[in-house]
Scaffold this motif. Sequence first.
Motif, PDB file in Angstrom:
ATOM      1  N   GLY A 246      60.960   4.372  59.511  1.00 36.52           N
ATOM      2  CA  GLY A 246      60.719   4.812  60.876  1.00 36.52           C
ATOM      3  C   GLY A 246      59.620   4.131  61.711  1.00 36.52           C
ATOM      4  N   VAL A 247      59.344   3.182  61.279  1.00 36.47           N
ATOM      5  CA  VAL A 247      58.279   2.223  61.863  1.00 36.47           C
ATOM      6  C   VAL A 247      58.912   1.767  63.196  1.00 36.47           C
ATOM      7  N   ILE A 248      60.343   1.208  62.937  1.00 33.71           N
ATOM      8  CA  ILE A 248      61.047   0.293  63.912  1.00 33.71           C
ATOM      9  C   ILE A 248      61.402   1.348  64.845  1.00 33.71           C
ATOM     10  N   ASP A 249      61.427   1.095  65.975  1.00 31.21           N
ATOM     11  CA  ASP A 249      62.045   1.987  67.200  1.00 31.21           C
ATOM     12  C   ASP A 249      63.337   1.576  67.765  1.00 31.21           C
ATOM     13  N   GLN A 250      63.868   2.087  68.683  1.00 34.35           N
ATOM     14  CA  GLN A 250      65.359   1.563  69.009  1.00 34.35           C
ATOM     15  C   GLN A 250      65.170   0.373  69.910  1.00 34.35           C
ATOM     16  N   GLN A 251      64.031   0.203  70.541  1.00 30.83           N
ATOM     17  CA  GLN A 251      64.117  -0.855  71.493  1.00 30.83           C
ATOM     18  C   GLN A 251      63.950  -2.181  70.702  1.00 30.83           C
TER      19      GLN A 251
END
Length: 559
Positions: A246-251
């Motif tokens: 969950g740390v990495i976002d869609q951007q």
Amino acid sequence: MKNMDGEQHWSSGAELVVKHLEQQGVKYVFGIPGAKIDRVFDALEDSSVQTIPVRHEANGAFMAAALGRLTGKAGVTVVTSGPGCSNLVTGLATATSEGDPVVAIGGAVKRADRLKLTHQSLDTVSLFQPVTKYSAEVTVPSALSEVMANAFRAAEIGRPGASFISLPEDVINEPVTSPVLANSVLPTLSNAPTADVCRVGRLIQQAKNPILLLGLMASQSKNAAALRRLLHHSQLPVTSTYQAAGVIDQQHFDHFAGRVGLFNNQAGDKLLQQADLIITVGYSPVEYAPVLWNSGRATLVHIDVLPAEVESAYRPDVELVGDISITIDMLNDQLRSPIRLSEAATAILEERRQLRHQLATRAINMNGFAIHPLRLVRAMQDLVNQDVTLCVDMGSFHIWLARYLYSFRARQVLMTNGQQTMGVALPWAIAASLANPGQKVVSVSGDGGFMQSSMELETAVRLNCNLLHIVWVDDAYNMVAIQEEKKYRRLSGVKLGPIDFKAYAQAFGAKGFAVESADELVPKLWQAMEVDGPAVIAIPVDYSDNHYLMENVNISQLI
């Protein structure tokens, strides 16, 4: 009551213990009472703290740990002496391995009986020392508040974990004069030394194949926010352990090589193997053994709140020790421009992007029955929106979910990988529903893990927790089975008998569902998801492709 000197008088030590919990901000206590600790439970009745009786002490510890992970404040479990305490060992070992703050309070026999052969006499302080950050017995009533304060501080500061307090029966029964030393404000860390941060900045600018490896501490909310700022600016490729979900976002998703752990055969592993600079953030070797991913050819940077636990395969060249979020923001300021990916790194990330697309578009059409894990992961992906918390037990399903189900909110997905403890998912889900009562919680386990804590369905029904528990059914301890098959070409001790999980859930007062054909998977999942309150759905799973989890197989070969 205070006297003229400012001292506070309490009718019993138990009253002081409970007042300390109140001032510490504790909202829930999970546990099971008994004669040596019932004075504390009695005092809880006159407090603002809600007592939640559980069906097994280990599950109370799991609930407290999940509450700690989600809130950042130590969850609390209270149990009686002897086996009440010993039943906590797995829960506290898991909490410490997973970085979850917990304070466990256990009853003990009277001080005068400690050296006698009396029932439930046990040296619990020694029992818990190897699996906690702090383990102590209160030997005089006047020390109660000091021990309580230090237990909470130890559990919450730095890399969080478990604390244990032993309370002899006579200590909590006697009157005591003492202040309440509860203090919810912990000392703050500063950044790592500026010169070292600048050095790492230069290393990143000079590297041809840098990569970030995120660990469990990276998923704390402020650390995740800082990392997103760094990744958006730097365009660094990144991988993570299961606990950093969950740390990495869609951007930044196209620069995310997926999660790594257990078996070295993922896109993230390929980037780590070719890297000339590896930066770990909030990582502990308990999450993924360094010998599996660190070739020793790359410059290694360790960013964490604690110095590295050095071993032969993990000897950092630079350590940035301090507040992770501040250090990451300082590092971000050192980078003048985005890094340029090498052709090799670009190829690995592009292959990973294509495989994600294949999973999203093709897995849902896998029509076999029992259900293939990839189809079930794809169906579950649609359930896990931004407001849903997912609690994952341990088993081979855990690997399928860790690799192929994505989230874009830190600590949206709770996984166990330190002790790899079975049975955590349902207790975690109960705690998650208490932490965020307006949100849906989904938990998932195999049939083996579910039966290790399924008695807590009654707790979920009693509390009217809005949760859906998904059981992947194969009548076996399958995670063990696939490893036995690979090593010995036969199975031992893993076969289980069938259970009617739909009827089982209904017996507790929960809603029960069972998927009985491939076509029922999606509609029944959503039917169960829409239940307001506890629900269980049993799904037969075809694990015949599990051996591929340990091999270098392209997902396109499976779908």
